[in-house]
Scaffold this motif. Structure first.
Motif, PDB file in Angstrom:
ATOM      1  N   GLY A  18       0.826  -1.207   0.000  1.00 52.15           N
ATOM      2  CA  GLY A  18       0.000   0.000   0.000  1.00 52.15           C
ATOM      3  C   GLY A  18       0.856   1.251   0.000  1.00 52.15           C
ATOM      4  N   TYR A  19       1.937   1.202   0.771  1.00 51.70           N
ATOM      5  CA  TYR A  19       2.864   2.341   0.827  1.00 51.70           C
ATOM      6  C   TYR A  19       3.481   2.599  -0.552  1.00 51.70           C
ATOM      7  CZ  TYR A  19       6.997   5.083   2.043  1.00 51.70           C
ATOM      8  OH  TYR A  19       7.964   6.048   2.100  1.00 51.70           O
ATOM      9  N   ASP A  20       3.926   1.527  -1.217  1.00 46.28           N
ATOM     10  CA  ASP A  20       4.505   1.674  -2.553  1.00 46.28           C
ATOM     11  C   ASP A  20       3.483   2.226  -3.544  1.00 46.28           C
ATOM     12  OD1 ASP A  20       6.967   0.682  -1.708  1.00 46.28           O
ATOM     13  OD2 ASP A  20       6.445  -1.382  -2.251  1.00 46.28           O
ATOM     14  N   LEU A  21       2.239   1.754  -3.444  1.00 47.43           N
ATOM     15  CA  LEU A  21       1.192   2.257  -4.328  1.00 47.43           C
ATOM     16  C   LEU A  21       0.921   3.734  -4.079  1.00 47.43           C
ATOM     17  CD1 LEU A  21      -1.264  -0.757  -4.311  1.00 47.43           C
ATOM     18  CD2 LEU A  21      -0.070   0.161  -6.312  1.00 47.43           C
ATOM     19  N   SER A  28       3.148   9.412 -10.211  1.00 47.13           N
ATOM     20  CA  SER A  28       2.737   9.273 -11.605  1.00 47.13           C
ATOM     21  C   SER A  28       1.241   9.411 -11.804  1.00 47.13           C
ATOM     22  CB  SER A  28       3.209   7.934 -12.159  1.00 47.13           C
ATOM     23  OG  SER A  28       2.650   6.871 -11.422  1.00 47.13           O
ATOM     24  N   VAL A  29       0.459   8.609 -11.117  1.00 45.27           N
ATOM     25  CA  VAL A  29      -0.983   8.591 -11.336  1.00 45.27           C
ATOM     26  C   VAL A  29      -1.633   9.908 -10.905  1.00 45.27           C
ATOM     27  CG1 VAL A  29      -3.122   7.334 -10.767  1.00 45.27           C
ATOM     28  CG2 VAL A  29      -0.992   6.088 -11.103  1.00 45.27           C
ATOM     29  N   ALA A  30      -0.971  10.640 -10.004  1.00 43.32           N
ATOM     30  CA  ALA A  30      -1.553  11.881  -9.489  1.00 43.32           C
ATOM     31  C   ALA A  30      -1.795  12.915 -10.578  1.00 43.32           C
ATOM     32  CB  ALA A  30      -0.665  12.477  -8.390  1.00 43.32           C
ATOM     33  N   ASN A  31      -1.160  12.752 -11.745  1.00 46.35           N
ATOM     34  CA  ASN A  31      -1.428  13.739 -12.797  1.00 46.35           C
ATOM     35  C   ASN A  31      -2.809  13.554 -13.412  1.00 46.35           C
ATOM     36  OD1 ASN A  31      -1.240  12.357 -15.532  1.00 46.35           O
ATOM     37  ND2 ASN A  31       0.738  11.768 -14.713  1.00 46.35           N
ATOM     38  N   PHE A  32      -3.488  12.433 -13.078  1.00 47.70           N
ATOM     39  CA  PHE A  32      -4.853  12.277 -13.576  1.00 47.70           C
ATOM     40  C   PHE A  32      -5.812  11.663 -12.568  1.00 47.70           C
ATOM     41  CE2 PHE A  32      -2.524   8.498 -14.881  1.00 47.70           C
ATOM     42  CZ  PHE A  32      -3.382   7.462 -14.572  1.00 47.70           C
ATOM     43  N   TRP A  33      -5.317  11.194 -11.431  1.00 49.62           N
ATOM     44  CA  TRP A  33      -6.218  10.609 -10.436  1.00 49.62           C
ATOM     45  C   TRP A  33      -5.654  10.852  -9.046  1.00 49.62           C
ATOM     46  CZ3 TRP A  33     -10.976   8.958 -11.199  1.00 49.62           C
ATOM     47  CH2 TRP A  33     -11.639   8.357 -10.142  1.00 49.62           C
ATOM     48  N   MET A  34      -6.382  11.581  -8.230  1.00 46.51           N
ATOM     49  CA  MET A  34      -5.924  11.915  -6.881  1.00 46.51           C
ATOM     50  C   MET A  34      -6.656  11.047  -5.862  1.00 46.51           C
ATOM     51  SD  MET A  34      -3.741  14.430  -7.235  1.00 46.51           S
ATOM     52  CE  MET A  34      -3.658  15.197  -5.642  1.00 46.51           C
ATOM     53  N   CYS A  35      -5.931  10.645  -4.841  1.00 45.85           N
ATOM     54  CA  CYS A  35      -6.556   9.971  -3.714  1.00 45.85           C
ATOM     55  C   CYS A  35      -5.655  10.108  -2.501  1.00 45.85           C
ATOM     56  CB  CYS A  35      -6.850   8.497  -4.015  1.00 45.85           C
ATOM     57  SG  CYS A  35      -5.428   7.410  -3.958  1.00 45.85           S
ATOM     58  N   THR A  36      -6.248  10.031  -1.346  1.00 43.08           N
ATOM     59  CA  THR A  36      -5.475  10.076  -0.109  1.00 43.08           C
ATOM     60  C   THR A  36      -5.011   8.659   0.218  1.00 43.08           C
ATOM     61  OG1 THR A  36      -7.372   9.664   1.312  1.00 43.08           O
ATOM     62  CG2 THR A  36      -6.911  11.994   0.736  1.00 43.08           C
ATOM     63  N   PRO A  37      -3.969   8.512   1.030  1.00 42.66           N
ATOM     64  CA  PRO A  37      -3.556   7.167   1.450  1.00 42.66           C
ATOM     65  C   PRO A  37      -4.695   6.400   2.129  1.00 42.66           C
ATOM     66  CG  PRO A  37      -1.820   8.734   1.942  1.00 42.66           C
ATOM     67  CD  PRO A  37      -3.016   9.530   1.479  1.00 42.66           C
ATOM     68  N   GLN A  38      -5.520   7.089   2.911  1.00 39.37           N
ATOM     69  CA  GLN A  38      -6.636   6.428   3.586  1.00 39.37           C
ATOM     70  C   GLN A  38      -7.621   5.855   2.568  1.00 39.37           C
ATOM     71  OE1 GLN A  38      -5.621   9.574   4.207  1.00 39.37           O
ATOM     72  NE2 GLN A  38      -4.796   9.461   6.269  1.00 39.37           N
ATOM     73  N   GLN A  39      -7.931   6.632   1.527  1.00 39.80           N
ATOM     74  CA  GLN A  39      -8.820   6.137   0.473  1.00 39.80           C
ATOM     75  C   GLN A  39      -8.210   4.922  -0.210  1.00 39.80           C
ATOM     76  OE1 GLN A  39      -8.888   9.881  -1.662  1.00 39.80           O
ATOM     77  NE2 GLN A  39     -11.107  10.066  -1.368  1.00 39.80           N
ATOM     78  N   LEU A  40      -6.921   4.984  -0.461  1.00 38.47           N
ATOM     79  CA  LEU A  40      -6.231   3.892  -1.132  1.00 38.47           C
ATOM     80  C   LEU A  40      -6.301   2.608  -0.297  1.00 38.47           C
ATOM     81  CD1 LEU A  40      -4.426   2.831  -3.425  1.00 38.47           C
ATOM     82  CD2 LEU A  40      -2.478   3.701  -2.136  1.00 38.47           C
ATOM     83  N   TYR A  41      -5.993   2.706   0.994  1.00 44.49           N
ATOM     84  CA  TYR A  41      -6.010   1.507   1.843  1.00 44.49           C
ATOM     85  C   TYR A  41      -7.421   0.925   1.973  1.00 44.49           C
ATOM     86  CZ  TYR A  41      -1.117   1.928   3.108  1.00 44.49           C
ATOM     87  OH  TYR A  41       0.247   1.960   3.062  1.00 44.49           O
ATOM     88  N   GLU A  61      12.360  -8.045   9.217  1.00 45.29           N
ATOM     89  CA  GLU A  61      13.095  -7.860  10.461  1.00 45.29           C
ATOM     90  C   GLU A  61      13.196  -6.369  10.756  1.00 45.29           C
ATOM     91  OE1 GLU A  61      16.853  -9.853  10.654  1.00 45.29           O
ATOM     92  OE2 GLU A  61      16.073 -11.585   9.565  1.00 45.29           O
ATOM     93  N   ARG A  62      13.067  -6.028  12.011  1.00 44.62           N
ATOM     94  CA  ARG A  62      13.200  -4.644  12.495  1.00 44.62           C
ATOM     95  C   ARG A  62      12.215  -3.669  11.858  1.00 44.62           C
ATOM     96  NH1 ARG A  62      19.542  -5.202  12.781  1.00 44.62           N
ATOM     97  NH2 ARG A  62      19.318  -5.397  10.548  1.00 44.62           N
ATOM     98  N   ARG A  63      11.219  -4.177  11.202  1.00 43.32           N
ATOM     99  CA  ARG A  63      10.163  -3.342  10.629  1.00 43.32           C
ATOM    100  C   ARG A  63       8.863  -4.109  10.757  1.00 43.32           C
ATOM    101  NH1 ARG A  63      12.157  -1.134   4.864  1.00 43.32           N
ATOM    102  NH2 ARG A  63      12.020   0.973   5.624  1.00 43.32           N
ATOM    103  N   PRO A  64       7.773  -3.386  10.752  1.00 37.23           N
ATOM    104  CA  PRO A  64       6.483  -4.100  10.773  1.00 37.23           C
ATOM    105  C   PRO A  64       6.312  -4.929   9.496  1.00 37.23           C
ATOM    106  CG  PRO A  64       6.191  -1.747  11.217  1.00 37.23           C
ATOM    107  CD  PRO A  64       7.616  -1.947  10.812  1.00 37.23           C
ATOM    108  N   ASN A  65       5.571  -5.999   9.610  1.00 32.55           N
ATOM    109  CA  ASN A  65       5.258  -6.791   8.420  1.00 32.55           C
ATOM    110  C   ASN A  65       4.497  -5.921   7.433  1.00 32.55           C
ATOM    111  OD1 ASN A  65       6.410  -8.945   9.710  1.00 32.55           O
ATOM    112  ND2 ASN A  65       4.471  -9.873  10.320  1.00 32.55           N
ATOM    113  N   LYS A  66       4.616  -6.250   6.167  1.00 33.16           N
ATOM    114  CA  LYS A  66       3.870  -5.484   5.160  1.00 33.16           C
ATOM    115  C   LYS A  66       3.068  -6.436   4.302  1.00 33.16           C
ATOM    116  CE  LYS A  66       7.490  -5.062   1.649  1.00 33.16           C
ATOM    117  NZ  LYS A  66       8.266  -4.124   0.859  1.00 33.16           N
ATOM    118  N   ARG A  67       2.002  -5.883   3.737  1.00 31.08           N
ATOM    119  CA  ARG A  67       1.173  -6.653   2.811  1.00 31.08           C
ATOM    120  C   ARG A  67       1.521  -6.233   1.393  1.00 31.08           C
ATOM    121  NH1 ARG A  67      -5.032  -6.618   3.991  1.00 31.08           N
ATOM    122  NH2 ARG A  67      -4.724  -4.434   3.525  1.00 31.08           N
TER     123      ARG A  67
END
Length: 190
Positions: A18-21, A28-41, A61-67
């Motif tokens: 989700g962070y990478d997205l 890149s996508v922001a030039n034609f589609w805006m969204c907040t991180p909350q909307q994305l998740y 390791e040393r970081r939270p797990n990611k999906r």
């Protein structure tokens, strides 16, 4: 267009967190589609529940797990269906346009300040998009990239974003010039 189509298009490049997205959208996508991180998740959770994407947990390791999210066959089919639909142009809804339209009856200095701010914002986006363009090209000419790249869609939408922001700079500059000249005419002694 729904956010889910933009997410699925972004996932064509491969699995992403989700962070990478969110970073990808901002770059890149922001030039034609805006969204907040909350909307994305929220949308990622809905898409996973609908079977359009799948999520797998990556332990770190040393970081939270990611999906990591990736497209499913159903998601790819849905995206293909979306591309086959007719796509209508969108209407511009921009508060600055309304302020410029009402500038003669309003606070012209505030409108000019807003135009200057929009111009600077567009110039910053152009610089960011040019850096992204150079990264995508990777030292190749545009013709080489378009002939060799696995995917050209992100590049083509980036070109549209560049064009849009360059036009914003020109339009803001023109409006500022006109409003300055009108102000000088109206302020001139009679």
């Amino acid at each position: 267009m729904s956010l889910r189509n933009a997410v699925m298009a972004a996932l064509l490049d491969g699995a992403a967190s989700g962070y990478d997205l969110a970073k990808s959208f901002d770059a890149s996508v922001a030039n034609f589609w805006m969204c907040t991180p909350q909307q994305l998740y929220r949308e990622l959770d809905r898409m996973a529940a609908d079977g359009l994407i799948e999520a797998r947990t990556v332990e770190q390791e040393r970081r939270p797990n990611k999906r990591l999210f990736s497209l499913t066959a159903q998601g790819l089919a849905s995206l293909k269906d979306f591309t086959a639909e007719p796509h209508k142009p969108t209407a511009i809804r921009d508060e600055l346009m309304v302020a410029v339209m009402a500038a003669d009856a309003g606070d012209v200095e505030a409108v000019k300040a807003s135009l200057q701010e929009r111009k600077q914002w567009a110039e910053a986006k152009i610089a960011r998009y040019e850096r992204l363009r150079a990264k995508l090209l990777g030292g190749r000419t545009e013709d080489e990239f378009l002939a060799e790249a696995d995917r050209v869609g992100p590049y083509l939408t980036l070109l549209r974003g560049l064009s849009f922001e360059r036009d914003n700079v020109r339009w803001c500059a023109r409006c500022l010039t006109v409003l300055e000249r009108r102000g000088a005419r109206l302020d001139a002694p009679t």
